[in-house]
Design a protein around this motif. Structure first.
Motif, PDB file in Angstrom:
ATOM      1  N   GLU A   1      40.322  32.176  45.848  1.00 47.27           N
ATOM      2  CA  GLU A   1      41.037  32.357  44.572  1.00 47.27           C
ATOM      3  C   GLU A   1      41.802  33.669  44.581  1.00 47.27           C
ATOM      4  O   GLU A   1      42.953  33.745  44.149  1.00 47.27           O
ATOM      5  N   GLN A   2      41.157  34.727  45.075  1.00 49.08           N
ATOM      6  CA  GLN A   2      41.770  36.059  45.099  1.00 49.08           C
ATOM      7  C   GLN A   2      43.008  36.089  46.009  1.00 49.08           C
ATOM      8  O   GLN A   2      44.009  36.748  45.707  1.00 49.08           O
TER       9      GLN A   2
ATOM     10  N   ASP B   1      42.316  42.126  34.787  1.00 47.87           N
ATOM     11  CA  ASP B   1      40.921  41.933  34.357  1.00 47.87           C
ATOM     12  C   ASP B   1      40.214  40.915  35.246  1.00 47.87           C
ATOM     13  O   ASP B   1      39.061  41.124  35.656  1.00 47.87           O
ATOM     14  N   ARG B   2      40.915  39.809  35.511  1.00 46.26           N
ATOM     15  CA  ARG B   2      40.294  38.767  36.345  1.00 46.26           C
ATOM     16  C   ARG B   2      40.102  39.283  37.773  1.00 46.26           C
ATOM     17  O   ARG B   2      39.088  38.983  38.416  1.00 46.26           O
ATOM     18  N   GLU B   3      41.077  40.054  38.251  1.00 47.81           N
ATOM     19  CA  GLU B   3      40.986  40.608  39.597  1.00 47.81           C
ATOM     20  C   GLU B   3      39.731  41.495  39.705  1.00 47.81           C
ATOM     21  O   GLU B   3      38.951  41.398  40.663  1.00 47.81           O
ATOM     22  N   LYS B   4      39.531  42.321  38.698  1.00 44.41           N
ATOM     23  CA  LYS B   4      38.364  43.218  38.686  1.00 44.41           C
ATOM     24  C   LYS B   4      37.072  42.409  38.614  1.00 44.41           C
ATOM     25  O   LYS B   4      36.077  42.705  39.305  1.00 44.41           O
ATOM     26  N   GLU B   5      37.109  41.370  37.779  1.00 40.82           N
ATOM     27  CA  GLU B   5      35.933  40.506  37.605  1.00 40.82           C
ATOM     28  C   GLU B   5      35.566  39.814  38.913  1.00 40.82           C
ATOM     29  O   GLU B   5      34.392  39.747  39.300  1.00 40.82           O
TER      30      GLU B   5
ATOM     31  N   ILE C   1      36.359  40.753  42.016  1.00 45.20           N
ATOM     32  CA  ILE C   1      35.886  41.739  43.005  1.00 45.20           C
ATOM     33  C   ILE C   1      34.416  42.085  42.762  1.00 45.20           C
ATOM     34  O   ILE C   1      33.608  42.144  43.698  1.00 45.20           O
ATOM     35  N   GLU C   2      34.069  42.313  41.491  1.00 47.56           N
ATOM     36  CA  GLU C   2      32.679  42.648  41.160  1.00 47.56           C
ATOM     37  C   GLU C   2      31.734  41.489  41.481  1.00 47.56           C
ATOM     38  O   GLU C   2      30.632  41.687  42.005  1.00 47.56           O
ATOM     39  N   GLU C   3      32.199  40.248  41.164  1.00 46.47           N
ATOM     40  CA  GLU C   3      31.366  39.069  41.411  1.00 46.47           C
ATOM     41  C   GLU C   3      31.143  38.867  42.909  1.00 46.47           C
ATOM     42  O   GLU C   3      30.030  38.536  43.341  1.00 46.47           O
ATOM     43  N   ILE C   4      32.195  39.088  43.682  1.00 49.01           N
ATOM     44  CA  ILE C   4      32.068  38.955  45.139  1.00 49.01           C
ATOM     45  C   ILE C   4      31.081  39.986  45.677  1.00 49.01           C
ATOM     46  O   ILE C   4      30.223  39.682  46.510  1.00 49.01           O
ATOM     47  N   SER C   5      31.198  41.206  45.156  1.00 48.87           N
ATOM     48  CA  SER C   5      30.297  42.274  45.604  1.00 48.87           C
ATOM     49  C   SER C   5      28.850  41.923  45.286  1.00 48.87           C
ATOM     50  O   SER C   5      27.950  42.087  46.121  1.00 48.87           O
TER      51      SER C   5
END
Length: 292
Positions: free
Chosen positions: A113-114, A122-126, A128-132
């Motif tokens: 998706e990224q 906001d979605r990009e940050k979300e 990245i955090e979820e992947i981490s």
């Protein structure tokens, strides 16, 4: 009449010359179209043969695609069987959280998706955090599994099989692309062969028409030559008849002249017998008539 026939013969001879020129002209055209047709048919044959070569190549790559897919399906079946075995083992041990393969799949979905979508900040940050977070969970899950040797071995085996399946998928894609490339080339060459055959058929039609024209002029030429022969026979007969009449006329004139000479010579001979004096010309006339 003879002069009229000679004029007609002269006109006919001119016509024959024109017919010969026309016949030869269309025979040459027919020959040219025939050569063009044969050359085009040869090119069409070569294009069709090339298309068959591409078809064989396409079929060869399609066969490889089929073989690789079969191998991949076999490996996927083995992977599924291993997952079933892993589930059995998990049910017997104390394991917390989702299995690592599920976590890894979720990570791959988010990374896709990224990479492929335009995301808001906001979605990009979300994402990245979820992947981490998922990567941390994945490591924790793997650590838990490592504690069970049987699970660890099966998951390692699954990873190896997935790598092999991925390689097979790449090969399937590669051979499928090659097969498509050969298919397109085959179609192009078959189309090219059809186009060239159409041109060859057109050249053949022109050849047939030119040959028909040449044959038509040749038939008319044969007929005209026969007419010339007939004219020559008639003219020869008229000439012979004229010559015969001229000979007969000359013979009549010679006979009349001879009779006149004889008659005149007899008159002179009577004068000669009577003692009349004759001049040299008269005496020569008597000699010609054989009277002195």
């Amino acid at each position: 009449m003879l002069e009229r026939l000679l004029k007609k013969k002269e006109s006919l001879e001119e016509k024959i010359q024109e017919l010969e020129e026309k016949r030869d002209e269309y025979n040459q055209k027919a020959s040219n179209y025939s050569s063009e047709r044969d050359e085009l048919n040869e090119k069409a044959r070569e294009a069709a043969e090339k298309a068959q070569e591409f078809k064989q190549e396409r079929d060869k790559f399609n066969k490889k695609v089929k073989e690789k897919k079969k191998q991949r399906e076999k490996i996927n079946k083995e992977i599924n069987e291993l997952y079933e075995e892993i589930e059995e083992v998990r049910s017997e041990i104390d394991y917390e959280g989702p299995p690592p393969e599920e976590i890894k799949e979720k990570i791959e979905e988010l990374e896709f998706e990224q990479q492929t979508q335009v995301l808001s900040s906001d979605r990009e940050k979300e994402v990245i955090e979820e992947i981490s977070d998922l990567k941390n969970q994945y490591q924790e899950a793997k650590e838990q599994i490592k504690q069970n040797e049987e699970l660890s071995e099966k998951l390692d085996e699954i990873e190896e099989l997935k790598d092999e399946a991925s390689d097979l998928h790449d090969e399937v894609t590669k051979y499928a692309e090659k097969a498509q490339e050969m298919h397109e080339k085959m179609i192009n060459h078959f189309d090219k062969a059809d186009e060239i055959r159409a041109e060859a058929d057109e050249a053949h039609e022109k050849f047939v028409k030119a040959q028909e024209k040449a044959n038509s002029y040749h038939s008319e030429l044969i007929s005209s030559r026969k007419d010339i022969k007939d004219f020559n026979k008639v003219i020869k007969g008229l000439k012979e008849n004229k010559e015969k009449k001229e000979v007969q006329q000359k013979q009549r004139e010679q006979k009349e002249e001879k009779e006149e000479v004889k008659e005149k010579a007899e008159e002179l001979y009577e004068k000669f017998k009577n003692g009349e004096k004759l001049d040299t010309e008269d005496l020569m006339l008597l000699q010609r008539a054989g009277l002195v």
